[in-house]
Structure formats: structure tokens, C-alpha cells
Design an enzyme around this catalytic site. Structure first.
Site, PDB file in Angstrom:
ATOM      1  N   LYS A  80       3.519  -0.650  12.485  1.00 45.34           N
ATOM      2  CA  LYS A  80       4.419  -1.479  13.304  1.00 45.34           C
ATOM      3  C   LYS A  80       3.819  -1.605  14.701  1.00 45.34           C
ATOM      4  O   LYS A  80       2.916  -0.880  15.059  1.00 45.34           O
ATOM      5  CB  LYS A  80       5.769  -0.786  13.447  1.00 45.34           C
ATOM      6  CG  LYS A  80       6.370  -0.340  12.169  1.00 45.34           C
ATOM      7  CD  LYS A  80       7.848  -0.566  12.117  1.00 45.34           C
ATOM      8  CE  LYS A  80       8.371  -0.539  10.713  1.00 45.34           C
ATOM      9  NZ  LYS A  80       7.605   0.270   9.782  1.00 45.34           N
ATOM     10  N   GLY A 117      -6.190  -1.679   6.838  1.00 46.23           N
ATOM     11  CA  GLY A 117      -6.127  -2.764   5.858  1.00 46.23           C
ATOM     12  C   GLY A 117      -6.452  -4.084   6.529  1.00 46.23           C
ATOM     13  O   GLY A 117      -6.815  -4.107   7.716  1.00 46.23           O
ATOM     14  N   GLY A 119      -4.561  -6.503   7.607  1.00 36.77           N
ATOM     15  CA  GLY A 119      -3.691  -6.848   8.727  1.00 36.77           C
ATOM     16  C   GLY A 119      -4.056  -6.081   9.980  1.00 36.77           C
ATOM     17  O   GLY A 119      -4.258  -6.669  11.054  1.00 36.77           O
ATOM     18  N   ASP A 143      -3.065  -1.418  -1.780  1.00 34.60           N
ATOM     19  CA  ASP A 143      -2.899  -2.771  -2.336  1.00 34.60           C
ATOM     20  C   ASP A 143      -4.228  -3.374  -2.805  1.00 34.60           C
ATOM     21  O   ASP A 143      -4.231  -4.324  -3.596  1.00 34.60           O
ATOM     22  CB  ASP A 143      -2.277  -3.711  -1.293  1.00 34.60           C
ATOM     23  CG  ASP A 143      -0.957  -3.195  -0.736  1.00 34.60           C
ATOM     24  OD1 ASP A 143      -0.367  -2.300  -1.368  1.00 34.60           O
ATOM     25  OD2 ASP A 143      -0.534  -3.681   0.322  1.00 34.60           O
ATOM     26  N   ARG A 178      13.511   2.414 -26.007  1.00 33.41           N
ATOM     27  CA  ARG A 178      13.867   1.647 -24.799  1.00 33.41           C
ATOM     28  C   ARG A 178      12.723   0.780 -24.284  1.00 33.41           C
ATOM     29  O   ARG A 178      11.556   1.009 -24.614  1.00 33.41           O
ATOM     30  CB  ARG A 178      14.245   2.613 -23.670  1.00 33.41           C
ATOM     31  CG  ARG A 178      15.641   3.150 -23.814  1.00 33.41           C
ATOM     32  CD  ARG A 178      15.933   4.183 -22.745  1.00 33.41           C
ATOM     33  NE  ARG A 178      17.346   4.566 -22.808  1.00 33.41           N
ATOM     34  CZ  ARG A 178      17.842   5.664 -22.281  1.00 33.41           C
ATOM     35  NH1 ARG A 178      17.054   6.520 -21.661  1.00 33.41           N
ATOM     36  NH2 ARG A 178      19.122   5.916 -22.362  1.00 33.41           N
ATOM     37  N   MET A 185       3.930  -0.875  -6.138  1.00 34.01           N
ATOM     38  CA  MET A 185       3.697  -1.501  -4.829  1.00 34.01           C
ATOM     39  C   MET A 185       2.561  -2.520  -4.904  1.00 34.01           C
ATOM     40  O   MET A 185       2.034  -2.799  -5.976  1.00 34.01           O
ATOM     41  CB  MET A 185       3.400  -0.430  -3.796  1.00 34.01           C
ATOM     42  CG  MET A 185       4.624   0.274  -3.277  1.00 34.01           C
ATOM     43  SD  MET A 185       4.172   1.423  -1.954  1.00 34.01           S
ATOM     44  CE  MET A 185       5.763   1.659  -1.178  1.00 34.01           C
ATOM     45  N   ARG A 187       2.551  -5.250  -2.255  1.00 33.54           N
ATOM     46  CA  ARG A 187       2.976  -6.430  -1.493  1.00 33.54           C
ATOM     47  C   ARG A 187       2.717  -7.695  -2.305  1.00 33.54           C
ATOM     48  O   ARG A 187       3.129  -7.746  -3.458  1.00 33.54           O
ATOM     49  CB  ARG A 187       2.300  -6.475  -0.115  1.00 33.54           C
ATOM     50  CG  ARG A 187       2.686  -5.308   0.763  1.00 33.54           C
ATOM     51  CD  ARG A 187       2.327  -5.507   2.210  1.00 33.54           C
ATOM     52  NE  ARG A 187       3.297  -6.328   2.908  1.00 33.54           N
ATOM     53  CZ  ARG A 187       4.440  -5.874   3.421  1.00 33.54           C
ATOM     54  NH1 ARG A 187       4.755  -4.598   3.294  1.00 33.54           N
ATOM     55  NH2 ARG A 187       5.271  -6.673   4.054  1.00 33.54           N
ATOM     56  N   GLN A 287       3.004   6.473  -4.574  1.00 34.16           N
ATOM     57  CA  GLN A 287       1.671   5.893  -4.810  1.00 34.16           C
ATOM     58  C   GLN A 287       0.749   6.100  -3.614  1.00 34.16           C
ATOM     59  O   GLN A 287      -0.462   5.951  -3.710  1.00 34.16           O
ATOM     60  CB  GLN A 287       1.789   4.383  -5.086  1.00 34.16           C
ATOM     61  CG  GLN A 287       2.466   4.083  -6.399  1.00 34.16           C
ATOM     62  CD  GLN A 287       3.066   2.690  -6.438  1.00 34.16           C
ATOM     63  OE1 GLN A 287       2.470   1.784  -6.991  1.00 34.16           O
ATOM     64  NE2 GLN A 287       4.238   2.509  -5.869  1.00 34.16           N
ATOM     65  N   ARG A 288       1.319   6.391  -2.469  1.00 29.88           N
ATOM     66  CA  ARG A 288       0.495   6.544  -1.266  1.00 29.88           C
ATOM     67  C   ARG A 288       0.105   7.993  -1.012  1.00 29.88           C
ATOM     68  O   ARG A 288      -0.849   8.259  -0.276  1.00 29.88           O
ATOM     69  CB  ARG A 288       1.263   5.993  -0.064  1.00 29.88           C
ATOM     70  CG  ARG A 288       1.567   4.513  -0.163  1.00 29.88           C
ATOM     71  CD  ARG A 288       1.227   3.775   1.090  1.00 29.88           C
ATOM     72  NE  ARG A 288       1.881   4.289   2.261  1.00 29.88           N
ATOM     73  CZ  ARG A 288       2.740   3.598   3.018  1.00 29.88           C
ATOM     74  NH1 ARG A 288       3.042   2.362   2.684  1.00 29.88           N
ATOM     75  NH2 ARG A 288       3.252   4.128   4.097  1.00 29.88           N
TER      76      ARG A 288
HETATM   77  O1  F6P Z   1       0.537  -2.119   2.258  1.00 23.53           O
HETATM   78  C1  F6P Z   1       0.717  -0.886   1.663  1.00 23.53           C
HETATM   79  C2  F6P Z   1       2.129  -0.702   1.227  1.00 23.53           C
HETATM   80  O2  F6P Z   1       2.256   0.562   0.622  1.00 23.53           O
HETATM   81  C3  F6P Z   1       2.675  -1.800   0.315  1.00 23.53           C
HETATM   82  O3  F6P Z   1       2.208  -1.673  -0.997  1.00 23.53           O
HETATM   83  C4  F6P Z   1       4.160  -1.618   0.512  1.00 23.53           C
HETATM   84  O4  F6P Z   1       4.895  -2.789   0.269  1.00 23.53           O
HETATM   85  C5  F6P Z   1       4.248  -1.270   1.970  1.00 23.53           C
HETATM   86  O5  F6P Z   1       3.006  -0.712   2.338  1.00 23.53           O
HETATM   87  C6  F6P Z   1       5.352  -0.308   2.320  1.00 23.53           C
HETATM   88  O6  F6P Z   1       5.375  -0.145   3.696  1.00 23.53           O
HETATM   89  P1  F6P Z   1       6.272   0.928   4.439  1.00 23.53           P
HETATM   90  O7  F6P Z   1       5.465   2.198   4.487  1.00 23.53           O
HETATM   91  O8  F6P Z   1       6.489   0.360   5.787  1.00 23.53           O
HETATM   92  O9  F6P Z   1       7.520   1.110   3.655  1.00 23.53           O
END
Ligand code: F6P
Length: 363
Positions: A80, A117, A119, A143, A178, A185, A187, A287-288
């Protein structure tokens, strides 16, 4: 050769696994090989914008064995607060780019390595250009949507997490007959979804880049049943829209959209028309985190060493990338052109379809 003595390094944007491995590689090469002093800037661009400056000298004693293995980023990060339009407490926006440039100079840095990344690299590049600051970029993002590189740091770990989830969902899906929906994730890019679906044996992979129909999803599930299987696995990327094109993001504030909801949308739509219960797992930030995969450790190590060598050679405004089974570098202007989507003509799409996975409607 450039005359470097003081190197800065920062991580910017969402964290991912492998960032500490990259920092470790930069430290190793810069200190041991070149004898430079390395400063870790805290919390992305904020560390140079805030006063007092927020940084720490990174020394060799940080090479405890666990740095390579640690998830997250030891430097902190932010996704941010664009310094060119920084959100102020009163709701206004302020251009604080000058404070970043001044911070770089106050710290007496000769060059900066930015791990980010597409951005954040774009913003950091603009900041460095404005101040004439020598910069080299290292791509990271789960991503995997950075141009010019086959892989960004964090991607393979994220795919591993998604595949592990599918491995865990399959037996419970089979036990209860099921349809399991896994929302991942990414984006607006479907790289995680597509790769996880292939590696995890999914029947459906929906990605933002390829339009799908509910009919197509249902047909595949019915087909699976006819083939004698009592369950199905569906992977959907968080950036997919509803069948009629409605995005399922939430405008959190003026500058942020949060993704999520497509898994539950699909579950509701499918349960109306498929004779099987559906359940949804939204994988989210797991995932992170966690330990980086071996691929991410190797990638991060190669990127870190190569980035420092570029700085030593005086080659700035470049980004290290992985191409043709090796590390190389490209001009940053070729990289910061927006996110790299999945090309519908990509091999991975063909391979997924070759495995019977429904990846949306063929063009
Ligand atoms: O860009 C990486 C990412 O993990 C995206 O896959 C996901 O939409 C976003 O960041 C989530 O961001 P935040 O950490 O702000 O929730």
C-alpha cells in the site's frame, strides 16, 4: 565496474516464500565477494520515506542456517502507499516521492536492489528515475505475472501449497462423492490455478484469461461421473468473473480492490444443477507463507547473486529474469508494462486440455 560501497535492498508488494533466500544471496555476494556494506530498508519504500529512516545494516552473522528456509520477509514490506499518491490520515493523497529520494541520499546509498512484483517495480523504477538512483530489480510474486521471466520468486511454493490442498481434498471428495472447489490466488492471472490443476489432477481449471460457461463445467463433471468416478476437483482463480461477466472483487477503499467470492458463486450455481454436494475451500494467504520450495530457493539464490553482479558492473535499470533454464537480465522498461496474463495459446493450456481438464471455452 561501478564504484559501490553502500548497497540498499528492500522488498515491496505482497510477501511470498523465497524473499529471505534472495536477501541472503544478495548479502553473500555483496559482502563476501565485493566487500560492500548492505543496508536492509524496512517495510518497502516506507523505510526511506519515514524519518528517522528505518533500516538496519545486514551483516554476515545473519547467515544463520534458517534464513534460506524462512517464509515472509525479514525486512518487512508494504503493498500500500504509492509514494506518488500516498494516503494521508485526513483521506487526502500526497506526493511523497521526494522523501524517498532524499532518504536514499541521507543513507548514503550507491545503489538499490528492489525485490518486487510488476506493480511495485514500476513505482520503484519511477522513483529511482526521478532521483537518478541506480536500481536493479528482482521479480517476486506468487501470481507469476511478471513479464520476461518464466518464474518469479514465490510462484512454485504457492503452486505446491495449492497442489497439497488438492491432494488433501481428493480423498475426502471421494469419500463423500462430492465436487470440491478450490479457490486460489493470482489476481487477474491464472498461472497458479492452471499449474495447480495440472499437477493436482483437477477436472476443471477456470482462469480469468479464458471465458467459461457453467454448462462446460457441468458437462465435464457429468463426463467424470460417466467415466466411473464419484467425485470431481475444480480449481478456480480468484480473479474469475461470474458466467455473465460480473467481477467478484470488493472495492475496499479508493485504491484497493480485494478478490474473493468466485468459489462460493460456483458452488451455489453447480449445486443447483449437479447431483452431488459441493464444498468450497478458499486457500488465501497460506499460498504466500511457509518454507520456500527448492525451486524458489534456487531461483532466489540465482537472482540475488546475478543482481549484485549487475550492480558491480554498473548495469542499472535492469531486472534479473529466468529464461531458457538460466538466469539473465532485461531492461526494466520491458518488464513494467502491466501484469503478464496466461496466453490462451500457452502450452500449459494445451497440456491441461490434453489431460481432459475443462479450461473454459476454446477460442
Ligand atoms: O499479488 C499477490 C497476492 O497474493 C494476490 O494473489 C492476492 O490477490 C493479493 O496479493 C492479496 O493481497 P493482500 O495481502 O493485500 O490481501
Amino acid at each position: 565496474m561501478s564504484d559501490i560501497k553502500r548497497l540498499g535492498i528492500l522488498t515491496s508488494g505482497g510477501d511470498c516464500a523465497g524473499l529471505n533466500a534472495a536477501i541472503r544471496a544478495v548479502l553473500h555476494r555483496a559482502i563476501t565477494h565485493y566487500g560492500w556494506t548492505v543496508y536492509g530498508i524496512h517495510d518497502g519504500s516506507l523505510g526511506l520515506m519515514n524519518r528517522p529512516l528505518q533500516y538496519s545494516e545486514l551483516t554476515l552473522d545473519l547467515f544463520s542456517g534458517n534464513l534460506l528456509r524462512m517464509g515472509g520477509t525479514m525486512l518487512g514490506t508494504t503493498n500500500k502507499g504509492d509514494p506518488f499518491a500516498f494516503p494521508m490520515p485526513d483521506g487526502s493523497r500526497k506526493d511523497r516521492s521526494g522523501e524517498f529520494v532524499e532518504g536514499f541520499k541521507l543513507l548514503g546509498l550507491d545503489a538499490l536492489i528492489v525485490i518486487g512484483g510488476d506493480g511495485s517495480m514500476k513505482i520503484l523504477n519511477k522513483l529511482c528515475k526521478q532521483g537518478g538512483l541506480p536500481m536493479v530489480g528482482i521479480p517476486k510474486t506468487i501470481d507469476n505475472d511478471v513479464h520476461c521471466t518464466d518464474f518469479a520468486i514465490g510462484f512454485t511454493t504457492a503452486v505446491n501449497v495449492a497442489v497439497d490442498a488438492l491432494d488433501r481434498l481428493q480423498p475426502t471428495a471421494a469419500s463423500h462423492h462430492r465436487v470440491m472447489i478450490l479457490e486460489v490466488m493470482g489476481r487477474d492471472a491464472g498461472h497458479i490455478a492452471l499449474n495447480a490443476a495440472i499437477a493436482g489432477g483437477a477436472d476443471v481449471a477456470l482462469i480469468p484469461e479464458i471465458p467459461y460457461s457453467l454448462e462446460g463445467v457441468i458437462n465435464r463433471i457429468e463426463e467424470v461421473k460417466r467415466e466411473g468416478r464419484n467425485h470431481a476437483l475444480v480449481v478456480v482463480a480468484e480473479g474469475c468473473h461470474t458466467e455473465d461477466g460480473r467481477p467478484l472483487t470488493v472495492a475496499w477503499d479508493a485504491s484497493e480492490r480485494r478478490y474473493g467470492g468466485i468459489g462460493h458463486y460456483l458452488s451455489q450455481k453447480l449445486s443447483e444443477r449437479v447431483e452431488a454436494e459441493t464444498r468450497v475451500t478458499v486457500l488465501g494467504h497460506v499460498q504466500r507463507g511457509g518454507e520456500p520450495s527448492n525451486r524458489d530457493r534456487i531461483l532466489a539464490s540465482a537472482f540475488g547473486v546475478h543482481a549484485v553482479d549487475l550492480v558491480a558492473d554498473g548495469q542499472f535499470d535492469r531486472v534479473v529474469v529466468w529464461q531458457n533454464r538460466g538466469v539473465t537480465d532485461v531492461a526494466i522498461s520491458k518488464v513494467v508494462i502491466g501484469p503478464r496474463a496466461v496466453d490462451p495459446g500457452d502450452d500449459m493450456v494445451r497440456i491441461a486440455r490434453g489431460l481432459g481438464i475443462y479450461v473454459g471455452e476454446p477460442a
